[in-house]
Design a protein around this motif. Structure first.
Motif, PDB file in Angstrom:
ATOM      1  N   MET C 320       0.875  -1.209  -0.018  1.00 11.69           N
ATOM      2  CA  MET C 320      -0.024   0.027  -0.086  1.00 11.69           C
ATOM      3  C   MET C 320       0.956   1.258   0.055  1.00 11.69           C
ATOM      4  O   MET C 320       0.693   2.104  -0.658  1.00 11.69           O
ATOM      5  CB  MET C 320      -0.932   0.090   1.211  1.00 11.69           C
ATOM      6  N   GLU C 321       2.027   1.242   0.513  1.00 10.46           N
ATOM      7  CA  GLU C 321       2.832   2.059   0.682  1.00 10.46           C
ATOM      8  C   GLU C 321       3.439   2.586  -0.819  1.00 10.46           C
ATOM      9  O   GLU C 321       3.514   3.798  -1.093  1.00 10.46           O
ATOM     10  CB  GLU C 321       4.027   2.106   1.587  1.00 10.46           C
ATOM     11  N   ALA C 324       0.715   4.083  -3.037  1.00 13.53           N
ATOM     12  CA  ALA C 324       0.429   5.467  -2.391  1.00 13.53           C
ATOM     13  C   ALA C 324       1.515   6.361  -3.288  1.00 13.53           C
ATOM     14  O   ALA C 324       1.395   7.408  -3.801  1.00 13.53           O
ATOM     15  CB  ALA C 324       0.378   5.786  -1.034  1.00 13.53           C
ATOM     16  N   GLU C 327       0.779   7.017  -6.786  1.00 12.25           N
ATOM     17  CA  GLU C 327      -0.256   7.911  -7.138  1.00 12.25           C
ATOM     18  C   GLU C 327      -0.045   9.079  -6.826  1.00 12.25           C
ATOM     19  O   GLU C 327      -0.371  10.110  -7.473  1.00 12.25           O
ATOM     20  CB  GLU C 327      -1.587   7.358  -6.150  1.00 12.25           C
ATOM     21  N   GLN C 328       0.925   9.247  -5.751  1.00 14.96           N
ATOM     22  CA  GLN C 328       1.225  10.866  -5.307  1.00 14.96           C
ATOM     23  C   GLN C 328       2.604  11.228  -6.100  1.00 14.96           C
ATOM     24  O   GLN C 328       2.926  12.303  -6.208  1.00 14.96           O
ATOM     25  CB  GLN C 328       1.820  10.643  -3.998  1.00 14.96           C
ATOM     26  N   ARG C 332       5.833  11.280   0.189  1.00 11.92           N
ATOM     27  CA  ARG C 332       5.276  12.351   1.061  1.00 11.92           C
ATOM     28  C   ARG C 332       5.320  11.988   2.398  1.00 11.92           C
ATOM     29  O   ARG C 332       4.546  12.522   3.326  1.00 11.92           O
ATOM     30  CB  ARG C 332       4.000  12.717   0.609  1.00 11.92           C
ATOM     31  N   ASN C 333       6.284  11.091   2.822  1.00 12.51           N
ATOM     32  CA  ASN C 333       6.161  10.490   4.289  1.00 12.51           C
ATOM     33  C   ASN C 333       6.189  11.612   5.374  1.00 12.51           C
ATOM     34  O   ASN C 333       7.267  12.706   4.966  1.00 12.51           O
ATOM     35  CB  ASN C 333       6.942   9.352   4.392  1.00 12.51           C
TER      36      ASN C 333
END
Lengths: 360, 360, 360
Positions: C320-321, C324, C327-328, C332-333
């Motif tokens: 999932m990370e 993300a 997608e990003q 952006r953590n």
């Protein structure tokens, strides 16, 4: 990809097949009267229509209105009606009716609405001419193996292969790849007898000899002539196999010791997707009927299984070649076999480099 | 793609839906108390949270820490805790706890951590307002067919469609596409009665007449009023069907000869993916209950099958339109129907061109 | 993507692992004598060959001729023969035979034809050195948990994970993610005891305490020492867990109250695809055998299920990370845990930024 294009302007896998030839895109038996089917040639969608009366015709497979495939529509009389709003097209590609518009007939007709393709049906196949239509009727059709010759029995084959069409030509032309078929063909070794080339063609000739002590597979024996191969006297089989790419088609002939034709193959690898990475094979394999009546019919199913297995090995390996090309971003082959080098030149000069298309 | 953008700055399929409206993104029944679910609006992941007490709320569906979906987490009290390291978020999007940090509460709280969305639950649907939140509470909700009116029975439908939302609006507005439903609806011909347009809407009115000799399908007869259609006296059915796109929603009303409403449809096609090529339909179909009690309940399953079949034909054809758009790299439609041209203008002017978004 | 590269030159997910280490790419048991298998390291296809005599060797998995995988070929003596036309390669990567060329042996040999990789087999794994081969034999192998120590029983695990290898390091190092395993591990809370860093490594130490009243799961009790955990006297378990990334490997040690080692994990996440978005885990989990003979063998299957479940939760969340991140378009953590920040620095400085590779 853009980089690959500029660096490898002459990369063989970026050469599109010339559209100025006749290409089969469907088998006749797959299109019944009163029906339409959709096919593709190099990313161009094409609908084939067989009216209840009159010959098959071919149009661009898009309704001019909303661009959906006409092949999803309905054949009515001589026209194909789009299945969405019912626009009706003639065999010339004119829109002849928009059902819901007013009674002014001029309003309802749009000439030259979708592109028609020259179309011929012969030898159980439907051919189109995707190039300049003015050239169509001056361009000969290829020789379709021994279709129509009752001394031969002909088998159709039609696998889809996920690779550039040129890999298929090279695969067949280079008979040293018998090693690939070691499980099907036993220990057969091809011997290169010589080649030939001329205007629009390249040809290679081979003889085959059995090496090693293993028995000859049944199906192979049935094809290559039991009448001349005597297992009790181990000796080379001496048929001559001639493979010719006569652009853009390919043929294989097997002649026996006496020079008589015993097998003939016609094949063409028709690009279907627009990315140049898949093609539909149309093949005809004609085998001389043996003197014993019905023998060939009896072995026909075995022969089918045998040739399918061989074909699948070829399909797997050429798809690996395409995959490697994609991963490497270009053609890194090191070719050492002179006749294959000549074939590559023929395929390159016969086709159209992708870059040129894109600049046009 | 870059080319398509520059050449077709006004290509309707490159116009994103305006975010400054209320959009349903889930059915109420799909979110139980104490649970969270993840949805998407135009590529923005959104988590809907229903605490055991208090109304549903909506946040950006990403933990600020590691960006994983909050919808995979746990609802605790009024907060949603990320399932990975347990960061907890309030309905305002503040991070209220990072469990493993020291006792200094200031260190453990991060205000405005994830984006909250205005959220309303009504008519069995959960709506969010994805645009400028200052506009949310001034913006009215749409009329939800006859939900809540006991004289009508209302059916929900919710198919996902792999196309740009504008294809859906055009599909319904252009009733000449009855030809598409020829297998379900028999030989029905739409007659265009006229249209209307105004600030933020376009409307078309049709009557329907049966052509040809085939019988009327059962389900259709049940919907369109058995009381007025007499199969023994073939005559046109004369209900008036009004289709309106009141941006960004769409409705369909059927009034009978006496001007009474007998059917009403509400539909909105909510873009879910970020590429603009898929949308989730939220639809409500309200049918007037007939005078015979329970009759409508009896036919309800049949009606469901019938409308599903019709909807699937629509889904298939609009997905073919999207596929053609992708293959052609832009919109090549030749539209001849004036009201559809007006609809296209409305959809273009109501939305936001992709290019403008990218430059911003 | 190009934008993401320029804006985030130091984005951790765009840092390739350093090739100048030994990496396992197969388990010994997966390669039988006389066979070859294909693997990948960061998009480089590699064939591992185990001749009937002599050690395993590793070559680039492409025939120089037509680029198809050598791993589809045949091991003959000490060579691997391409399955297509039979070119034969030595363990040094020289082409030693092209069977169909003339008798001039010079013509048939091509030295340095495909790239060889330094290769060692140890601890049940086949390691290759994908970087500069001159560094290979000066570079030590990692400590492989307690493989070979009969006081421990060692379990192999090998899941494929669709994410950048760095997510795996961060996942294990940050034990506050016990919240993720709440269904498997009960209410365990990690307490950070402190960390350490030095040349090429970062280390974190934790103790674990049970919170809440739920019982301890069976498998956990079996691992963490039944001899010291007394359910009748609720008190914290006080093993110390030490996690260390010693670039590019990771280890976890559990020591009991007396400082004795009771469990040790070795793990390395080997990038396989060229996009940096998938890796193959090679893991060894060594558990101290309890004093009662055979007890560990009896619980071994339970332990396997238990650790698999935990691992699957980790796999799901790191994937999932990665999703993300895609997608990003970048990382952006918001990291707040100091030891993880240090780990990120180590992973960034140890690897090679993608941009640098592309410019080279």
């Amino acid at each position: 990809m853009a980089e690959a294009l500029s660096e490898n302007a002459h990369d063989l896998r970026l050469v599109d097949i010339s559209p100025d030839y006749w290409y089969p895109i469907a088998w006749s038996r797959d299109l019944r009267a009163g029906k339409a089917i959709g096919r593709n040639f190099s990313g161009q969608p094409i609908v084939l229509v067989r009216p209840k009366r009159g010959p098959v015709y071919a149009l661009e497979d898009r309704c001019a209105h909303r661009q959906v495939p006409l092949s999803e529509g309905v054949v009515e009389g001589g026209t194909i009606k789009c299945g969405y709003h019912g626009w009706a097209y003639s065999r010339k590609g004119d829109c002849e009716d928009i059902p819901y518009l007013g009674k002014d007939e001029n309003q309802k007709r749009i000439p030259n609405c979708v592109r028609p393709y020259p179309c011929i049906e012969t030898g159980g196949m439907i051919f189109i001419f995707p190039g300049d239509p003015r050239k169509a009727w001056k361009t000969p059709l290829p020789e379709l193996a021994q279709v129509g010759n009752r001394a031969f029995k002909t088998r159709r084959f039609n696998p889809s292969v996920k690779c550039h069409y040129t890999f298929m030509h090279e695969n067949l032309m280079d008979m040293n790849h018998q090693f690939l078929h070691r499980r099907q063909m036993g220990q057969i070794k091809a011997r290169y007898l010589g080649g030939d080339q001329g205007d629009g063609y390249v040809e290679a000739r081979y003889s085959f000899a059995r090496v090693g002590s293993e028995g000859q597979p049944l199906a192979e024996r049935l094809i290559f002539g039991k009448h001349k191969y005597d297992p009790s006297k181990p000796q080379p089989v001496e048929e001559v196999v001639t493979i010719r790419t006569s652009y853009p088609y390919q043929s294989l002939h097997i002649h026996d010791k006496d020079g008589d034709l015993i097998m003939q193959l016609f094949a063409v690898y028709v690009p279907d997707s627009g990315d140049g990475q898949s093609c539909q094979t149309f093949g005809l394999l004609s085998v001389l009927r043996p003197k014993v009546p019905l023998l060939l019919d009896l072995i026909w199913p075995v022969l089918g299984v045998f040739t399918n297995r061989i074909f699948h090995e070829d399909k797997d390996i050429v798809e690996m070649e395409q995959k490697a090309w994609n991963e490497q971003g270009g053609d890194r082959n090191i070719e050492v076999f002179p006749i294959v080098k000549k074939l590559r030149h023929l395929l390159r000069s016969g086709g159209i480099a992708r870059q040129a298309i894109q600049e046009a």
